[in-house]
Design an enzyme around this catalytic site. Structure first.
Site: not given
Ligand code: NDP
Ligand code: 2IT
Length: 455
Positions: A99, A120, A123, A135, A174-175, A219, A250, A387
């Site tokens: 997952k 992961q 976590k 992943k 997603g991520d 998240t 997100n 999830s």
């Molecule tokens: P999104 O794509 O929704 O948003 C990412 C955000 O971070 C955007 O604002 C983006 O800006 C910015 N960003 C991405 N890459 C970079 C970079 N290299 N330098 C600076 N800013 C950056 O992703 P999420 O919100 O889903 O994910 C954000 C973080 O949270 C990641 O580390 C992800 O692994 C982690 N995460 C996500 C989960 C989820 O459920 N979605 C769960 C647990 C962890 P821009 O639009 O300009 O690219």
């Molecule tokens: O980093 C993370 O935990 C995620 N991007 C969510 C993974 C998931 O299966 O919901």
């Protein structure tokens, strides 16, 4: 002959494993960083339970069960064929089906997917749910692509990936760069290929076709719930705290929403181009309209709120004084210099919404300066936890309300906090949630590996 005490034996074992990994994976810095952070914190476990060393648990757990790499060829709007690289790292299935999310970002490579997959495992274990670690993703850049291009890319990606996943095998989500739109396209293509309807194959779906309510918020909300527990250590709450949140995707959006609901003043957020500073408090409706509705850039915020400022370049967001920092964008966004600035400005707590947003040096500085630290694999586990609740609802063919899911999420985050704290105490590192989370996450997987024989 010099005899070593159990702690030294454990440290020697970890050193050997790490040195071997370093020698063979020098080209994978993010992966090495994630492994180093986790395995050194497990020394007290190996000292108490030498049978884990006998069973070569570290050597086994750092090696992914499987890494799949594939070509993704797709046609752009000009009729030109584009080629990207796809990955799925199926890291550990000791406690459940693989997952973990999918990341679409030009920086994606095997090192990044392996660091994320490795984290992961622990976590997912911390959530208390039966899910293994994985992943995946691609170096595809969704920026500037049309909806049709995104759809064709997702279909091409799933045409390969479908061979390796399934509701009982491996369940992506997603991520970065993969939200509800991409999940919809991926899901549609999976069902088309399988001539079936299998909602349990992927999570983060829209609620109208099997997604869980509150998954989108999970998240960010979960990170704030976790930090809320941690703040009790200093008799504090979010009320009237100044908060800086990086990113505007997100995780960031819903971390801001929950922090604001709890009375915090969130003064800044960012994207990869720059950050906005609004000392009177970020207007989240504007951020949602720019990022979720129009797919725009955070810079546009100042068009609606000229009293706010926009600064080109996202790194300096950490120079804004705050009580609580919530890095929610990407890995290594807080380095030693940023950590020093935060500390000099009086930061009380750092809660990691992103995966591995702090460098190892930054983490050391938090501890040296008594900054409360909520490590990513505990603090951002709410997303994958919901999830797993989505998978449960899909199996039962039923839906829980938003309030029901949110209450379960809150309870899960409280438990992760409690279990991490207790593990830290039991293994002699009271108040260190990093060590506690790593140990609590590891123990369940380790015991499952031992009980199932050599897997
Ligand atoms: P999104 O794509 O929704 O948003 C990412 C955000 O971070 C955007 O604002 C983006 O800006 C910015 N960003 C991405 N890459 C970079 C970079 N290299 N330098 C600076 N800013 C950056 O992703 P999420 O919100 O889903 O994910 C954000 C973080 O949270 C990641 O580390 C992800 O692994 C982690 N995460 C996500 C989960 C989820 O459920 N979605 C769960 C647990 C962890 P821009 O639009 O300009 O690219
Ligand atoms: O980093 C993370 O935990 C995620 N991007 C969510 C993974 C998931 O299966 O919901």
């Amino acid at each position: 002959m010099v005899t070593m005490n159990p702690e030294q034996v454990a440290m020697h074992y970890i050193d050997e494993v790490y040195k071997n990994l370093e020698a063979t994976h020098a080209h994978e810095p993010e992966f090495l960083q994630a492994v180093k952070e986790i395995i050194y914190s497990l020394a007290p476990v190996f000292a108490k339970r030498p049978e884990y060393m006998e069973a070569s648990l570290l050597e086994r757990i750092i090696e992914p069960e499987r890494v799949v790499k594939f070509r993704v060829a797709w046609e752009d709007d000009n009729g030109k064929v584009q080629v990207n690289r796809g990955f799925r790292v199926q890291y550990s299935s000791a406690i459940g089906p693989y997952k973990g999310g999918l990341r679409f970002h030009p920086s994606v490579n095997e090192s990044i997917i392996k660091f994320l997959g490795f984290e992961q495992i622990f976590k997912n274990s911390l959530t208390g749910q039966p899910i293994g670690g994985a992943k995946g993703g691609s170096d595809f850049d969704p920026k500037g692509k049309s909806d049709s291009e995104i759809m064709r890319f997702c279909q091409a990606f799933m045409t390969e990936l479908h061979k390796y996943i399934g509701p009982h095998e491996d369940v992506p989500a997603g991520d970065i760069g993969v939200g509800a739109r991409e999940i919809g396209f991926l899901f549609g293509q999976y069902n088309r290929i399988k001539a079936s309807y299998l909602p349990g194959v992927i999570t983060g779906k829209l609620p109208r076709f099997g997604g869980s309510l509150a998954r989108k918020e999970a998240t960010g909300y979960g990170t704030v719930y976790f930090v809320q527990e941690m703040l009790k250590e200093i008799n504090a709450t979010f009320e009237n705290q100044t908060v800086v949140v990086s990113g505007s995707g997100n995780v960031s959006t819903y971390a801001i929403e929950k922090a604001q609901q709890l009375g915090a003043l969130v003064v800044a957020c960012s994207d990869s181009d720059g950050y906005i500073h609004d000392p009177s408090g970020i207007k989240l409706d504007t951020v949602k309209d720019i990022k979720e509705v129009r797919g725009g850039r955070i810079k546009e915020y100042i068009d609606a709120h000229p009293e706010a400022t926009y600064v080109e370049g996202c790194e300096n967001i950490w120079s804004i004084p705050c009580d609580i920092a919530l890095p929610c964008a990407t890995q290594n966004e807080i380095d030693a210099d940023a950590a020093k600035t935060l500390i000099a400005n009086g930061v009380k707590a750092v809660g990691e919404g992103a995966n591995m947003p702090s460098t190892l040096e930054a983490i050391d500085l938090y501890f040296e300066n008594n900054v409360l630290f909520a490590p990513a694999k505990a603090a951002n586990a709410g997303g994958v936890a919901v999830s797993a609740l989505e998978m449960a609802q899909n199996s039962m063919r039923m839906f829980w309300t938003f309030e029901e899911v949110d209450a379960k999420l809150h309870e899960i985050m409280r438990n992760i906090y409690k279990n991490s704290r207790e593990a830290a105490k039991e293994f002699g590192h009271e108040n260190n949630l990093l060590i506690g989370a790593n140990i609590a996450g590891f123990l369940k997987v380790a015991d499952a590996m031992i009980a199932q024989g050599i897997i």
